[in-house]
Structures are given as C-alpha cells and as structure tokens.
Design a protein around this motif. Sequence first.
Motif, PDB file in Angstrom:
ATOM      1  N   VAL A 144     -16.377   4.017 -29.425  1.00 48.51           N
ATOM      2  CA  VAL A 144     -15.883   2.715 -28.987  1.00 48.51           C
ATOM      3  C   VAL A 144     -14.831   2.901 -27.904  1.00 48.51           C
ATOM      4  CG1 VAL A 144     -14.746   0.594 -29.722  1.00 48.51           C
ATOM      5  CG2 VAL A 144     -16.425   1.648 -31.196  1.00 48.51           C
ATOM      6  N   THR A 145     -14.086   4.016 -27.979  1.00 47.66           N
ATOM      7  CA  THR A 145     -13.092   4.277 -26.937  1.00 47.66           C
ATOM      8  C   THR A 145     -13.741   4.374 -25.565  1.00 47.66           C
ATOM      9  OG1 THR A 145     -11.907   5.542 -28.582  1.00 47.66           O
ATOM     10  CG2 THR A 145     -11.167   5.756 -26.339  1.00 47.66           C
ATOM     11  N   LEU A 147     -16.291   2.737 -24.536  1.00 48.81           N
ATOM     12  CA  LEU A 147     -16.528   1.357 -24.101  1.00 48.81           C
ATOM     13  C   LEU A 147     -15.223   0.730 -23.615  1.00 48.81           C
ATOM     14  CD1 LEU A 147     -19.206  -0.007 -24.145  1.00 48.81           C
ATOM     15  CD2 LEU A 147     -18.639  -1.043 -26.322  1.00 48.81           C
ATOM     16  N   LEU A 148     -14.144   1.058 -24.330  1.00 45.61           N
ATOM     17  CA  LEU A 148     -12.824   0.537 -23.959  1.00 45.61           C
ATOM     18  C   LEU A 148     -12.456   0.993 -22.546  1.00 45.61           C
ATOM     19  CD1 LEU A 148     -10.256  -0.900 -24.854  1.00 45.61           C
ATOM     20  CD2 LEU A 148      -9.511   1.196 -25.912  1.00 45.61           C
ATOM     21  N   LEU A 150     -14.548   1.698 -20.172  1.00 43.90           N
ATOM     22  CA  LEU A 150     -15.370   0.947 -19.216  1.00 43.90           C
ATOM     23  C   LEU A 150     -14.709  -0.394 -18.911  1.00 43.90           C
ATOM     24  CD1 LEU A 150     -18.085   0.482 -17.696  1.00 43.90           C
ATOM     25  CD2 LEU A 150     -18.887  -0.606 -19.784  1.00 43.90           C
ATOM     26  N   VAL A 151     -14.277  -1.091 -19.977  1.00 41.34           N
ATOM     27  CA  VAL A 151     -13.651  -2.402 -19.789  1.00 41.34           C
ATOM     28  C   VAL A 151     -12.358  -2.251 -18.999  1.00 41.34           C
ATOM     29  CG1 VAL A 151     -12.576  -4.331 -20.969  1.00 41.34           C
ATOM     30  CG2 VAL A 151     -14.695  -3.392 -21.836  1.00 41.34           C
ATOM     31  N   ILE A 154     -13.178  -1.955 -15.348  1.00 41.89           N
ATOM     32  CA  ILE A 154     -13.485  -3.258 -14.739  1.00 41.89           C
ATOM     33  C   ILE A 154     -12.191  -4.027 -14.516  1.00 41.89           C
ATOM     34  CG2 ILE A 154     -14.690  -5.433 -15.051  1.00 41.89           C
ATOM     35  CD1 ILE A 154     -16.691  -3.966 -16.809  1.00 41.89           C
ATOM     36  N   GLY A 155     -11.309  -3.969 -15.509  1.00 35.47           N
ATOM     37  CA  GLY A 155     -10.044  -4.683 -15.388  1.00 35.47           C
ATOM     38  C   GLY A 155      -9.212  -4.160 -14.238  1.00 35.47           C
ATOM     39  N   PHE A 158     -10.551  -5.518 -10.981  1.00 32.01           N
ATOM     40  CA  PHE A 158     -10.311  -6.929 -10.693  1.00 32.01           C
ATOM     41  C   PHE A 158      -8.843  -7.221 -10.484  1.00 32.01           C
ATOM     42  CE2 PHE A 158     -14.547  -7.754 -12.307  1.00 32.01           C
ATOM     43  CZ  PHE A 158     -14.968  -8.579 -11.295  1.00 32.01           C
TER      44      PHE A 158
END
Lengths: 169, 474
Positions: A144-145, A147-148, A150-151, A154-155, A158
């Motif tokens: 899950v880390t 995936l974290l 990846l987010v 993206i953050g 942006f």
Amino acid sequence: MNLFNILFYSIALLIVVSTGLAVTRRNLVHAVIYLIMSFFGSAFVFYLFGAPFLAALMVIVYAGAIMILFLFIIMMLRVETPEEQLFPARQMWPAVAVAAGYLVVGALLAAHDPAAGAVLGPAQTEPAVFGAYVFRNTWLAVEVTSLLLLVALIGALFIGKRPTHESEE
Amino acid sequence: MNGWALFGPELFVFGAALVFLALCLVKSPSPRRDFMVALSLAALVVVAGLAALKAQGTLFAEAYRVDLFSQVFKVLLALGLFLVICLCSRLNGVEARHHPEFYLLLFICTLAMMLLSSAVHLLSIYIALELSSYSLYVLVSLRRARQMAMEASLKFFLVGITASAVMLLGLALLYGATGAVTVHELARILPGAADRPLVQVGLMLTLCGFFFKLAVFPFHVWAPDVYQGAAHPATAFIATASKIGAVAVLVRLAAASEESGTYLAHALVALSILSMTVGNLAAIAQKDLKRMFAYSSIAQAGYVLIGILSMSPDGYAAAIFYCLALLVMKFTGFLVLVAVAFDGANIEIAELAGLHRRSPLLAMALMTSLFSLAGIPPTIGFTGKFLIFNAAIAQGHLPLVLIAMVNVVISLYYYLMVVKAAYLLEPALDPPPMQLPAAVNVLAVALVAFMVVFGVYPQAFIEMARFAAAALLK
C-alpha cells in the motif's frame, strides 16, 4: 553513570538541539544540514541500542538519500530565503502551549505509570530475518505504501506546478 | 474461500484505478468518455462489493480480516463512490484534462477506505489511513479556482499531518505499553492493562487520526475551508464516503478496547459534546451553503460518536445504520447543490431563493434531506438518531443524550433557514425553470423515496447493522 549512559545522554542532547535548530532556521540549506546531524545522532543511538542494521539504514536512507534529495530540490528550485519571520510571535503561543501540554503529560506518564521504568527486552536480529519478517508479516502495508507514493507523486505534480493562465478562473 | 475471492472488491477497485492511470496518459481529453468509464466501473464495484458480502476469512498473515462488518462497510463505500461519480456528469469545477486524475484519486481513496475497514494490523491501518488522506489532499487541489483550492488543500494537509503525528505517537505508546500489533491482540491485552495511564493516553492519541478524518473537535478546523475550496463532487466525496472508513476503524478499535474502563468513554463523551455544540453553533452563522454543510457534518460526527462510545453491540449497530443514513442524506444535499450551482462555483444559501418554482422536485429533495439530517420523523435520519440515543441511554448516558437533543433543536434552526430560502424567499429576478437531465430526476426521486420508506420501515437495514456488529465481536 557508566560510559553508555554518558554517550546516550550527550547524543540525545545533540539530537534535540540540532532538530530544534533545523526547525527554527530560516535558511533552508542550514535547516537541512542540521537535520542531517540529527539523523546521524539517531543512527548512533540505534547503534548504542545494539541495532547496527537500523543505524546503517538511518545513515544510508535518511541522511544519505532523502536529505541529499532535499538539498538538490532546494538548490534546483532556488527557493528564496524569507528574511522576516514567517508568522508573528503571538501565533507561536498556541504551538508552545500544545508542546507544553505534551511535556506535562509525558512527565506525568513517566512518573506514574508502573511500567515506565521497565527495561524493554532486547530484540536483536539479522538483517535477512528482519527483511523476511517485513515482507512476510506486513507486506500489505509495504504494497500500500507504493500506492501512497504514486498519489504523493501526483500531488507533488499538481501542487508544485506553476499556475497556467487557462487554469485561472 | 480462497484469497482472491476474499480480496475481490479491493482488487477490482485497484484495477479500475489502473484504468484511469492509463487514461491519464491519453493525450486528448474527453470528459464524456472518462465519465462513462468511471460510472460503469463504479457500478461494477458496487456489484463486486455485494457479491463478496458473505465472504469471511483472514489474509496477509492475519493483518487483514474479512468479515460481515468489513463487507457491509465496503458496500457502503462502493455505493458512496457510485453516487459521487453520478454527480460528475458535468464536472466543470475541474479542468477537462485533469478528469482522469480526478477519477483515479477517487478510486484510490475508495480502495484505501476499503483497506481501512478490513485492516486489523495497526501498521496497515495507519498506511491505509494515510493513503486515503493523501488522495483527498490532491483531490481538493484539483479545482479550477486554483487559489482557493490550493489554500484549502494546504490547510487540509497541515491539519492532516499534525493528526498523523499525534496518531503515530499514540501508536508508539500503545505498542510500548502492550507490545500488541493487531486489533485482536489489543482486545486480548487491554482488559488487564486498562488502568495504566500509558495505555489510556496511547489509545486516545491513536484515535486522534480518525477524529481528523471524521472532523471531530479539535481536528475539525479543516472542514469549512476544504468543503468550500474543493470542487463540488470532491466535497460530496469528503462529506459522505470518506467518513465511512473512519467510522469503520473507530468502531473496530472501540470494540477492541471495550473493557478498558471508563476513561476512554468519558473522553469520547467530551469530544462528542464539543463537536456537536461547536458544529451546530458555527453552522448558524454560515452564508455559504457548503460551509454550512461542513459545520453540519462536524455536528453529525458528534452524533456518530455517541453510538460508538456506548460500547455495546446496539451502539455499534446504531452507528453503522447512521453511517448509511448520513451517506444518503448528505449526498441528496450535494445532488441539489451540484444541480443549482451548474457552473461549478460556490453558492450562498440565499441563492436558493425560488428553488421550489424552478424545480419542485429538487426543492423537495433538499427539504427531505435537511429534515432527515435534523432528525424529523418519518425520515431515515430520525430512525438513526433514535437508535443511537436509545443505545446510549441503555448504557447510562442520559445527560449526554439530553445535550444531544438540545443540539438537534439548535440544528433545526439552520436547516429550516435553508428550507425557508428554497421555499419562501422570492428571488430578485425571476430565473427560468431548471432543465434537468432525466437521470438527475430519477436519482432525486429514488433518494427521497429511500429516505422516507426506510425511515418508516428500517427493519431490514437495522438487522443488517446488527449482524455486522455481531460479526465484529466474534
């Protein structure tokens, strides 16, 4: 007081002071360098506790990789160092009050909890065993880390992006 | 049942997120295509959730528990995701080229919440919580009105990392005191160690991470700015789905620490009272509809806490039921908001004037949802509050329930102000009737019917919530 105690308390003092300096410096490069000192201190504490592997990780990953990345970013972006204080002193008071609250609660805990003075048992292990444990027992968290990250990427894209004209309302 | 089937809904949501990751890389933006893909995938997520409703077992070296409790929450989350994506048909608060990222983050956040509802290893719980928070921070920042969105996103982020730091300290204290890494070990060790201050402080600080998600006092400060600054569907997601995952973990942790004495319950009573009172009193002063919703949801979080702090199977069942009710009630409010604010900008409560003539159906939907939030019979919100208060009285929390009832009366005032704006105020110039797509009308009718019918005949859902709570305590 034996040698270990003297070493521990002097390094603990070093960590606290350098972290405090890192938080309060306005010059970002200085802040990062103080933080690196604090990480070296933590690595040494881990070594004293009999965890050389964690100590090595602390130096390689935190002080080595992450902080150098920070330095790169600061140098590349050329963040200007604000001369004035970021916020007025009266806005510091809530932070000081909260910190004092934690200090009081911590002191009360240390004084009143029956287990506060207990010596924790040593948990020494080989790096290979540690790695096997992490990837066998907590591999969901490890996955899950990713995936974290990846987010977070993206953050960063942006939030760090300069606004373009079409994105203004 | 094998592991793949147990982990089915999560894998499906993950796959859906990957689809949008691929769509992010496509050069030509096509909002219509993205919306249709998202809607059909979200519908399939609901189907996958329902198909796995009866699944049972543990995964990942006992770190992940699939039982009726978690599966019910996963269905609720899937439903929340589907409903929120229904709002995105005209996603004009976000630039067209960022739509795939918007859906990607919605799906990842839903995945994180699903993991949260099943995770029993403290490390997995923490990481899943962070994943859901980070996707929301970015989701908030995606709005076209960049200045406002950035400010909201940063405030959200700063409060969030503070709450995370507090939670990590709590986890460290808890681990230091008990050596437990899973919720089940905690449940076994806590009854014997409950009177130790270290355990109490550790538990309380650990719960702070979830208070932040639920916007409970004192971690509520982000809510008004974030609700105001995020694009409407993103706000709807934060207000509905993102609370569900936090409630799931809170209920699970409360069930594990049931025996840990009265300190925890007392602390939760205090937080619940403060949340309700602060939320309701601040909501009265609001002019912006979304800020009003934000303070109202702080108050609603206080009501949910009452169910949790009862620490009885009835209390947990009531909290689960109220979660479902909140999902539908708040969503209906946002459906009206998105339809009225068709250009994606924020609207003030006064701008609802004349809504009953522009669209009688939407005005009725708004009225039903607000009456339900206020807890007026015969709506699902009344049934939910009734169950929660009943469970709390059974555990001897009568003063708390009386305070909550005073709060319900206060909240009635500002809910009625909105209804008054929609029904009684006359607009300055007569706006034309609203042309709504048939799908919005169908959805509005379905939601109103749901709130009323299951307010009168809630038995099926109460049974479901009871079974889910029973599965938790097994």
